[in-house]
Enzyme design. Structure first.
Site, PDB file in Angstrom:
ATOM      1  N   GLY A  28      -1.809  15.034  18.550  1.00 58.37           N
ATOM      2  CA  GLY A  28      -1.174  16.074  18.074  1.00 58.37           C
ATOM      3  C   GLY A  28      -1.885  17.235  17.858  1.00 58.37           C
ATOM      4  N   VAL A  29      -1.631  17.912  16.725  1.00 57.68           N
ATOM      5  CA  VAL A  29      -2.513  19.140  16.665  1.00 57.68           C
ATOM      6  C   VAL A  29      -3.949  19.106  16.888  1.00 57.68           C
ATOM      7  CG1 VAL A  29      -2.736  21.036  15.052  1.00 57.68           C
ATOM      8  CG2 VAL A  29      -0.522  20.322  15.089  1.00 57.68           C
ATOM      9  N   SER A  80      -5.208  16.671  20.233  1.00 55.75           N
ATOM     10  CA  SER A  80      -5.283  17.416  21.345  1.00 55.75           C
ATOM     11  C   SER A  80      -6.674  18.231  21.657  1.00 55.75           C
ATOM     12  CB  SER A  80      -3.777  18.230  21.683  1.00 55.75           C
ATOM     13  OG  SER A  80      -3.845  18.906  20.705  1.00 55.75           O
ATOM     14  N   ARG A  84       2.669   8.348  20.989  1.00 56.20           N
ATOM     15  CA  ARG A  84       3.974   7.916  20.918  1.00 56.20           C
ATOM     16  C   ARG A  84       4.963   8.609  22.152  1.00 56.20           C
ATOM     17  NH1 ARG A  84       6.347   8.945  15.134  1.00 56.20           N
ATOM     18  NH2 ARG A  84       5.019  10.718  15.581  1.00 56.20           N
ATOM     19  N   ARG A  85       4.720   9.945  22.351  1.00 54.30           N
ATOM     20  CA  ARG A  85       5.250  10.392  23.454  1.00 54.30           C
ATOM     21  C   ARG A  85       4.506  11.031  24.664  1.00 54.30           C
ATOM     22  NH1 ARG A  85       8.540  13.939  19.039  1.00 54.30           N
ATOM     23  NH2 ARG A  85       6.468  13.664  18.174  1.00 54.30           N
ATOM     24  N   LYS A 127      -6.783  10.830   5.036  1.00 53.90           N
ATOM     25  CA  LYS A 127      -7.206  11.106   3.834  1.00 53.90           C
ATOM     26  C   LYS A 127      -6.292  10.057   2.933  1.00 53.90           C
ATOM     27  CE  LYS A 127      -4.691  15.207   4.368  1.00 53.90           C
ATOM     28  NZ  LYS A 127      -5.110  15.519   5.578  1.00 53.90           N
ATOM     29  N   GLY A 183       3.636  28.633  10.082  1.00 54.24           N
ATOM     30  CA  GLY A 183       3.094  27.236  10.576  1.00 54.24           C
ATOM     31  C   GLY A 183       2.161  26.671   9.430  1.00 54.24           C
ATOM     32  N   LYS A 201      -7.465  13.850  -1.693  1.00 51.09           N
ATOM     33  CA  LYS A 201      -8.830  14.331  -1.373  1.00 51.09           C
ATOM     34  C   LYS A 201      -9.757  14.416  -2.584  1.00 51.09           C
ATOM     35  CE  LYS A 201      -7.157  17.530   2.220  1.00 51.09           C
ATOM     36  NZ  LYS A 201      -6.539  18.867   2.490  1.00 51.09           N
TER      37      LYS A 201
END
Lengths: 433, 433
Positions: B18-19, B22, B51-52, B110, B192, B210
């Site tokens: 993901g973010v 990648s 997953r995708r 976490k 975002g 945390k």
């Protein structure tokens, strides 16, 4: 009773028992249980080598004190040598002897590392030992371990910071009280922030050694001490500080290590610079240190804390000692020298920076135009100009845009040659904008 | 060509693309030479489990992509598993499988570490593997390595910081624009900075996880998630922010881990608090994080940087990956769990802190005296009082001195019971003074 994984004690030789060494000894003795738990085995102070045994005996048991540093290091059962003597010799010989006898080394010796670091790394490597030196730069602030290990997967482009507490104290006093350099230095000496001979600090030698170490680690490339451009703070005047303040800036002694835009070379320099009052480094007061690190992926990071002092520096030494002991116990190795990038170090003339220049000029029409032409002729673009007249004389304060340092100095030389310019009152770098 | 000490490549399995994942994949592929030089051997991306698969193929070669995470981890030739799936399952099972197959693990998880860290440490220990998780707290900021390693010879007394970027962004917008909570949250979502379901961030769950991790590491003692007192920011109003500003303060969501004065117990909490505008944390803007660490010898340290985001978090992951790879190559071990201190965690009622209380009171003589008596009866000392009247109603703003939280809440309860007190408009902690 703290349980540890091993009962074999790790034996530590401490060389030097001054401001930092006495704190290291004290903490090793009083926090022995914590250290044992964190290392996984007892950590034993095997001996403390000093020049004057009487003073050391105030902090450590007399039977541990010796004047024979070489004998202590060579005694054959030492796991880690903590070198806090400083300077080149006998520190260098003792460190190499430690490696040769299979010990790892923890040191705070920035002078030796900046001058002769690669050879020490090589000796450590040859004998399979560790060389740790967090305390050599920025005192208690964890800075080298983050650079060497946490950012090991990133690309550092810039390190910019206040790495000398003495000069920051002096500049902070000049800023807050309006005092001149001499007066502020006297106060720093009286309060123990400056040594009897303050040359290493005020002339920027200490900061330059740290810049060489930081640049080497940050860029994975060797930067030797003589490749670091160095200017001290002895010529900073109360009027420089006032002039900076009038433009919303303050003056700090900065260590700046930069990778070039194409990534293929680096620069390292230490000099006073004006920075905006809004910059986080502007609010670093007294003898504190703070360092910005800019990396490709991580972005902008800042590390702040006490840059010197017995207990803070001892904290950094003990962190390294725990790491060296854990490696001895578990068979691991700390990071060695990483200088594979082999980037050339460019001279100061090629550094791209900005100047703040104060000129005493004739108060008559056309002078500004004449000066502006000189800047333009050298390819230096002007950001701001402030002109103030007084009795036929005028002061012209120019802040430039970014240009190579060589072009900026050539501009200043040409300005000095103008009939209408009576003198260049001050030149200072502008950073952090 | 970069020379490395070993030609055996270290094989890395990446779980999640993901973010952050990648970015990790991109950096591993584009900076392969640098990583090899820093590790001492090539570091090879062996596979990426997602997953995708369609989305992952944009950043990694298609032949590396798989949907079979369990199979990838169990393939038998993986040296390090980088887990960036998040959440409890299947992450937990995959991590344990990695250890069982002899791999070390780097994770940013976490939630799992705060809920189930000790069992993961135990699995790592059992199989002689490493567990690194710098990216789990404060994104790119090197914080856990300094706490675990650089401060290993020191005694940490306090960790205080901004560790959630989303809530800091929202509070910063409320502060700078005067917006209410809902409006600022909408802006954070649009940009975002907040997820579709922002609960984990705005209710303080993320920061509490945390805080549990930080307290455990800082105090060498286990602190479980349910021992962390937690309050979010959803009830903060524009008027709270304005009221703070009027008293020279601002509002931040803080994670605070403290050792008691006698050193024998600890507390951990997450809640909004007013801090002075002059405090360094007050100037931490947008989604940045910053953490203060106070230690016996080191004194006060601060770490600042991007607390989230793909590339910054990937920087932390890669730093850990280099460490795990180096240990695989050299036979060393990273730090395991250090929880020998076994300090009890005290509940919020025993935390000693300060309150800022706004009361709507009747505007008549004697009300202040009546309220002051309630404070005194509960042993709570008043620092400042500000009274302002409007149409028979008055607002009474009280800032207390330090007192146990239980005494402060009992005081507020008693104030609610007074006829002259129409309501308690707000209660907020005051820190950093």
């Amino acid at each position: 009773m703290v349980r540890t994984r091993s009962s074999r004690p790790l034996r530590v030789a401490l060389l030097g028992c001054g401001v930092v060494g006495s704190q290291v000894a004290r903490l090793m003795l009083t926090q022995a249980d914590d250290l044992a738990a964190r290392v996984g085995a007892p950590v034993e102070l095997a001996g403390v080598a000093v020049r004057r045994p009487d003073r050391a005996r105030e902090t450590v048991p007399p039977e541990l004190v010796t004047t024979d540093a070489a004998g202590l290091v060579a005694s054959g059962d030492i796991d880690v040598v903590v070198e806090l003597i400083g300077g080149i010799e006998p520190a260098r010989t003792l460190i190499d002897s430690a490696f040769a006898h299979g010990a790892s080394v923890v040191t705070a010796n920035k002078a030796l590392l900046a001058q002769d670091g690669p050879a020490r790394y090589a000796e450590a490597e040859r004998h399979g030992a560790d060389l740790y030196f967090e305390a050599a730069v920025a005192g208690a602030i964890p800075l080298l371990r983050p650079l060497r290990e946490s950012l090991a997967g990133d690309r550092v482009n810039r390190v910019l910071g206040i790495v000398n507490g003495t000069t920051n104290f002096i500049l902070d006093r000049m800023e807050s009280t309006g005092a001149g350099y001499g007066e502020a230095l006297a106060e720093a000496s009286a309060l123990g922030y400056a040594e009897a001979d303050p040359t290493a600090d005020v002339e920027g030698f200490d900061a330059a050694a740290k810049a060489a170490i930081l640049a080497g680690i940050a860029f994975h490339s060797r930067v030797s001490l003589d490749e670091v451009h160095r200017e001290g703070i002895t010529e900073i005047t109360a009027s420089d500080i006032a002039s900076a303040r009038a433009m919303g800036r303050t003056v700090k002694l900065l260590a700046i290590c930069e990778r070039s835009q194409d990534g293929r070379s680096v620069t390292a320099r230490v000099h006073p610079a004006m920075i905006p009052l809004s910059h986080p480094l502007a609010s670093v007061r007294e003898a504190y240190n703070a360092v910005f690190v800019e990396a490709d992926s991580a972005g902008q990071l800042m590390f702040y804390g006490p840059g010197a002092g017995g207990a803070p520096t001892a904290s950094a030494v003990l962190g390294d000692l725990v790491a060296a002991c854990r490696n001895k116990l578990n068979g691991g190795r700390g990071p060695g020298e990483s200088a594979y990038a082999r980037l050339p170090v460019r001279p100061m003339g090629e550094v791209v920076t900005r100047y703040h220049i104060s000129l005493d000029v004739m108060d008559k029409p056309g002078v500004l135009a004449q000066c502006a032409t000189v800047f333009a002729d050298h390819g230096v673009s002007i950001d701001t100009v402030r002109q103030s007249g007084k009795d036929g004389e005028a002061e012209l304060v120019v802040v430039t845009h970014r240009a190579p340092d060589a072009a900026l100095s050539a501009t200043v030389e040409a300005l000095r040659g103008l009939d209408t310019v009576h003198g260049v009152a001050s030149i200072m770098y502008v950073e952090g904008e």
